[in-house]
Motif scaffolding. Structure first.
Motif, PDB file in Angstrom:
ATOM      1  N   GLY A 269     -14.282 -25.363  -0.645  1.00 27.76           N
ATOM      2  CA  GLY A 269     -14.642 -25.859  -1.972  1.00 27.76           C
ATOM      3  C   GLY A 269     -15.182 -27.279  -1.969  1.00 27.76           C
ATOM      4  N   ALA A 270     -14.540 -28.167  -1.220  1.00 30.57           N
ATOM      5  CA  ALA A 270     -14.992 -29.556  -1.163  1.00 30.57           C
ATOM      6  C   ALA A 270     -16.383 -29.651  -0.549  1.00 30.57           C
ATOM      7  N   SER A 271     -16.636 -28.859   0.469  1.00 30.35           N
ATOM      8  CA  SER A 271     -17.951 -28.861   1.119  1.00 30.35           C
ATOM      9  C   SER A 271     -19.022 -28.328   0.175  1.00 30.35           C
TER      10      SER A 271
ATOM     11  N   VAL B 155     -17.921 -15.480   3.618  1.00 26.71           N
ATOM     12  CA  VAL B 155     -17.805 -15.444   5.074  1.00 26.71           C
ATOM     13  C   VAL B 155     -17.532 -16.819   5.665  1.00 26.71           C
ATOM     14  N   GLY B 156     -17.757 -17.885   4.883  1.00 24.58           N
ATOM     15  CA  GLY B 156     -17.586 -19.233   5.401  1.00 24.58           C
ATOM     16  C   GLY B 156     -16.203 -19.503   5.961  1.00 24.58           C
ATOM     17  N   ASN B 157     -15.178 -19.105   5.226  1.00 23.06           N
ATOM     18  CA  ASN B 157     -13.820 -19.373   5.681  1.00 23.06           C
ATOM     19  C   ASN B 157     -13.459 -18.526   6.901  1.00 23.06           C
TER      20      ASN B 157
ATOM     21  N   LEU C 268     -26.126 -35.934   2.962  1.00 21.21           N
ATOM     22  CA  LEU C 268     -25.760 -34.909   3.938  1.00 21.21           C
ATOM     23  C   LEU C 268     -25.873 -35.410   5.378  1.00 21.21           C
ATOM     24  N   GLN C 269     -26.117 -36.719   5.543  1.00 23.03           N
ATOM     25  CA  GLN C 269     -26.372 -37.266   6.886  1.00 23.03           C
ATOM     26  C   GLN C 269     -25.230 -37.011   7.857  1.00 23.03           C
ATOM     27  N   ASP C 270     -24.001 -37.186   7.387  1.00 24.33           N
ATOM     28  CA  ASP C 270     -22.854 -37.061   8.282  1.00 24.33           C
ATOM     29  C   ASP C 270     -22.116 -35.740   8.122  1.00 24.33           C
TER      30      ASP C 270
ATOM     31  N   ASP D  61     -20.405 -27.335  10.941  1.00 24.96           N
ATOM     32  CA  ASP D  61     -19.276 -26.477  10.581  1.00 24.96           C
ATOM     33  C   ASP D  61     -18.385 -27.098   9.506  1.00 24.96           C
ATOM     34  N   ASP D  62     -18.954 -27.979   8.696  1.00 24.11           N
ATOM     35  CA  ASP D  62     -18.176 -28.611   7.626  1.00 24.11           C
ATOM     36  C   ASP D  62     -17.723 -27.555   6.628  1.00 24.11           C
TER      37      ASP D  62
END
Length: 402
Positions: free
Chosen positions: A330-332, A55-57, A308-310, A314-315
């Protein structure tokens, strides 16, 4: 010996569910969605992770608006995803579409009070609760959407937080929408409750860390039965960056000392600091640690220290994930997995740890959960059979391994 063994339910521990180890699961925003999937819907962690990936995408792959302060994303994909999950796991309706299934479980009416209430000493399954915020000038704390009805007794401790009572008659998908409606990201949920229209937003506006609410509920539910929980496990979303903590860094170059530029930078830093406070729960953690007198007894917290600070709410960046290229998000996902692995494998850090390194905390929490679960099983009887969902299995939900 053989006879006693055959009387016991032969469980395969690898196939047990998270809801077989916890009495309650509380969550805010994404944590509320997790609590609902693991607790109310009795899903496996693998199933939950797959839902997030699928569901993320759909949620973050397409913006509704790029205008500042406007709602950025469509909420319909989340509603549809939860409805699909509920429909697949429904054990009450044929050809269920997941749109009508209620969030609260069914409870018997207490003849002395004339209302349903949860008896923690009786047979029951794992319960869940989502923290939300609602428009009410009299509410300064989170609004709890419970799967269980709860009313405060006259003798409840006077130092606890008295949240709203009962259990709101909302659908499962409505509750997940309510708790995840982060301001500027998703539209708030507007729904009729008991003849009145109410608006619900992400509970992080009031309380981003639900551990305080969970402890308050425990003391009112277990009044006179237990002084402290066997285990209260808090899981965070990553520690924030407090290096500036509301103060602007100097702007390099000759323009850094111009008064109106310095003022603008300070205002920006204050706003950023407020956003950090909204999305982090370390202050509540400090209060919980003080209340429990450390993390060596019944309270423990796991929260990634660095990496995970930055990372924005919605990354969702396309990239490589598990040797697959160009995976949506995938990168996230890879980043989150790597920093989590680094966190769980690092040594004791006196700057952030007060008791033990993360791996020890995780190991001790797991051992206590397993001991508690085995003790329940050893006790057996209707309470154990209800807890593992035997009645649900008999109605069509294959929830119990035997």
């Amino acid at each position: 010996m053989a006879a006693s063994v055959t009387k016991r339910k032969a469980f395969v521990e690898e196939e047990l569910l998270p809801c077989h180890y916890f009495d309650f699961m509380y969550g805010t925003s994404t944590g509320g969605l997790i609590a609902t999937m693991l607790g109310r819907l009795r899903m496996t962690t693998t199933e939950c992770l797959e839902v997030y990936r699928s569901v993320g995408n759909e949620l973050f792959g397409k913006k509704k608006s790029s205008i500042p302060l406007a709602t950025k994303y469509y909420h319909e994909p989340l509603e549809k995803a939860v409805q699909d999950i509920v429909g697949k796991r429904c054990h009450e309706h044929e050809n269920c579409d997941g749109k009508a299934d209620m969030h609260p479980f069914e409870f018997d009416i207490d003849p002395t009070t004339g209302r349903a209430s949860l008896n923690v000493s009786g047979p029951r399954v794992c319960q869940s609760c989502c923290l939300t915020a609602t428009h009410d000038r009299n509410l300064s704390e989170a609004y709890l959407l419970r799967t269980y009805p709860h009313y405060y007794s006259e003798t409840a401790p006077n130092w606890i937080t008295r949240y709203n009572e009962g259990a709101e008659p909302l659908k499962i998908w409505e509750v997940t929408r309510a708790t995840s409606a982060a301001p500027f990201y998703f539209k708030m949920l507007e729904v009729e409750v008991d003849g009145q229209y109410r608006s619900f937003k992400d509970g992080g506006i009031r309380e981003n860390n639900p551990s305080g609410a969970a402890l308050s509920e425990f003391h009112s539910l277990y009044e006179g039965l237990s002084e402290n929980p066997a285990l209260l496990l808090s899981v965070g979303t990553g520690r924030p960056d407090h290096s500036q903590d509301g103060f602007a860094a100097a702007w390099p170059g000759p323009f850094g000392n111009i008064p109106f530029i310095r003022t603008a930078l300070e205002k920006r830093a204050v706003l950023q600091n407020l956003l950090i406070k909204y999305t982090e729960g370390e202050k509540q953690h400090a209060q919980m640690r003080e209340h429990a007198r450390g993390e060596h007894t019944w309270y423990k917290r796991l929260n990634v220290t660095d990496g995970l600070q930055d990372m924005s709410l919605d990354d969702w960046v396309k990239g490589e994930w598990h040797e697959q290229k160009d995976v949506p998000g995938g990168a996230s996902l890879t980043r989150m997995e790597k920093v989590t692995e680094a966190y769980l494998s690092r040594d004791f850090d006196p700057k952030v740890d007060t008791y033990a390194p993360p791996s020890t905390m995780l190991q001790q929490a797991a051992e206590k959960l397993v001991r508690q679960r085995r003790a329940r099983e050893e006790e057996g009887g209707k309470r154990w059979e209800t807890f593992v969902g035997k009645h649900l299995s008999e109605r069509g939900n294959e929830d119990v391994v035997s």
